[in-house]
Design an enzyme around this catalytic site. Structure first.
Site, PDB file in Angstrom:
ATOM      1  N   THR A   1      -8.861   2.604 -20.584  1.00 30.68           N
ATOM      2  CA  THR A   1      -8.903   2.054 -19.571  1.00 30.68           C
ATOM      3  C   THR A   1      -9.889   2.898 -18.405  1.00 30.68           C
ATOM      4  OG1 THR A   1      -8.222   0.650 -17.621  1.00 30.68           O
ATOM      5  CG2 THR A   1      -6.991   2.701 -18.479  1.00 30.68           C
TER       6      THR A   1
ATOM      7  N   ASP B   1       1.023  -0.658  -0.092  1.00 28.20           N
ATOM      8  CA  ASP B   1       0.060   0.093   0.197  1.00 28.20           C
ATOM      9  C   ASP B   1       1.171   2.052  -0.052  1.00 28.20           C
ATOM     10  OD1 ASP B   1      -1.875   1.932   0.351  1.00 28.20           O
ATOM     11  OD2 ASP B   1      -2.569   1.271   2.245  1.00 28.20           O
TER      12      ASP B   1
ATOM     13  N   LYS C   1      -3.618  15.859  -8.842  1.00 29.28           N
ATOM     14  CA  LYS C   1      -2.782  15.933 -10.158  1.00 29.28           C
ATOM     15  C   LYS C   1      -1.840  16.238 -10.298  1.00 29.28           C
ATOM     16  CE  LYS C   1      -2.979  11.577 -11.567  1.00 29.28           C
ATOM     17  NZ  LYS C   1      -2.283  10.383 -12.009  1.00 29.28           N
TER      18      LYS C   1
ATOM     19  N   VAL D   1      -7.176   7.676 -21.587  1.00 32.79           N
ATOM     20  CA  VAL D   1      -7.020   6.457 -21.859  1.00 32.79           C
ATOM     21  C   VAL D   1      -7.391   5.495 -21.566  1.00 32.79           C
ATOM     22  CG1 VAL D   1      -4.944   4.886 -21.134  1.00 32.79           C
ATOM     23  CG2 VAL D   1      -4.364   6.589 -20.465  1.00 32.79           C
TER      24      VAL D   1
ATOM     25  N   SER E   1      -0.682  13.514 -16.125  1.00 39.42           N
ATOM     26  CA  SER E   1      -2.294  13.139 -16.740  1.00 39.42           C
ATOM     27  C   SER E   1      -2.528  15.167 -17.446  1.00 39.42           C
ATOM     28  CB  SER E   1      -3.387  13.081 -15.897  1.00 39.42           C
ATOM     29  OG  SER E   1      -5.065  13.654 -16.563  1.00 39.42           O
TER      30      SER E   1
ATOM     31  N   ASN F   1       2.938   5.458 -11.148  1.00 40.07           N
ATOM     32  CA  ASN F   1       1.541   4.836 -10.905  1.00 40.07           C
ATOM     33  C   ASN F   1       0.742   4.630 -11.029  1.00 40.07           C
ATOM     34  OD1 ASN F   1       0.588   3.882 -14.042  1.00 40.07           O
ATOM     35  ND2 ASN F   1       0.404   1.750 -13.269  1.00 40.07           N
TER      36      ASN F   1
ATOM     37  N   TYR G   1      -9.181  15.207  -8.405  1.00 38.59           N
ATOM     38  CA  TYR G   1      -8.309  14.203  -9.025  1.00 38.59           C
ATOM     39  C   TYR G   1      -7.366  15.248  -9.735  1.00 38.59           C
ATOM     40  CZ  TYR G   1      -6.256  11.610 -12.822  1.00 38.59           C
ATOM     41  OH  TYR G   1      -6.288  10.938 -13.873  1.00 38.59           O
TER      42      TYR G   1
END
Length: 261
Positions: free
Chosen positions: A189, A63, A158, A187, A141, A90, A154
């Site tokens: 995903t 973690d 970032k 992306v 990002s 990542n 987010y």
């Protein structure tokens, strides 16, 4: 994963990645898997970190928001392989909604993983990266340098980790450690959110996990400061600087239209 005794660290800027020891966080996800595949294909020694161990894939359980776990994991990598040459930060999570939709705990969780988790891994890896004159690459990002509607937690996280890495670059250059950033557009995903949902909203053409992995390898090889992945990322970089209000208006409109990912 079969243990190998790596050769001495490669000089800075050398394109050959054979036997370079690479540590990838968020290693079980789509981008993490692409990173492990790409580095392994180049002959690198790749170790992954994720919440659940996968010995077959060379992934250790860790973690990254737990500093003790991070220190132990990095220590194990160095004990097993003799050194550490590349850290790829990542791991990340998102949060979808307006600022009214999330409490402080959600903002804190997103910040802990995306920003403080990357910092914890970087701090643990630094003594070894100084020894190898290695490289830290962080997956940023578009949200790391420009506003993105519907994801304030987010975007904040970032921006924080992007600012941190930009500040560390000149500081660590004196030690021979390079700091790079890779900023992809959305992306193809899914990204886990702080509340367990899946983030799929996009604007513009998405890129593949392998595109992001290829950019990371290019940053490592050429010791580039940053790479923008995808046409939307390049447009956002320019527009957010030259015409920030126009950029924010167009980006918000596209996201509200729910461009499919």
């Amino acid at each position: 994963m079969t243990k190998r005794t790596p050769s001495p660290a490669h000089p800075r800027g050398r394109a050959d990645l054979r036997d370079v020891v690479v540590l990838v966080t968020g290693a079980a996800g789509s981008i993490g898997t692409a990173l492990r595949t790409r580095f392994a294909a180049e002959g690198a020694v790749v170790v992954g970190l994720d919440l659940v161990a996968d010995p077959e894939a060379g992934i250790l359980a860790c973690d990254i928001t737990d500093q003790e776990q991070v220190g132990a994991a990095v220590g194990q990598v160095v004990a097993d392989h003799g050194r550490l040459d590349v850290l790829v930060n990542n791991a990340g999570i998102s949060a979808i909604g307006t600022v009214d939709d999330h409490d402080l705990a959600t903002h804190r969780r997103v910040l802990e993983v995306n920003h403080l988790g990357a910092l914890a891994c970087t701090l643990a890896a630094l003594p070894h990266l100084r020894g190898s004159r290695g490289c830290v690459v962080t997956i940023g990002s578009v949200a790391g340098f420009a506003p993105v509607a519907g994801r304030p937690a987010y975007v904040a996280a970032k921006h924080a980790v992007t600012g941190l890495m930009e500040a560390l670059r000149p500081e660590l250059a004196a030690d021979g450690v390079h700091v790079g950033l890779v900023h992809p557009t959305f992306v193809t995903t899914v990204l886990t959110t702080a509340d367990g949902r899946r983030d799929r909203s996009t604007t513009g053409a998405p890129v593949r996990p392998d595109d992001v992995a290829a950019a990371v390898l290019d940053v490592v090889r050429r010791r580039r400061d940053r790479a923008l992945v995808g046409r939307t990322a390049h447009l956002a970089w320019q527009a957010s600087r030259l015409a920030p209000r126009t950029y924010a208006r167009l980006m918000t409109r596209r996201l509200r239209q729910g461009t499919p990912g």
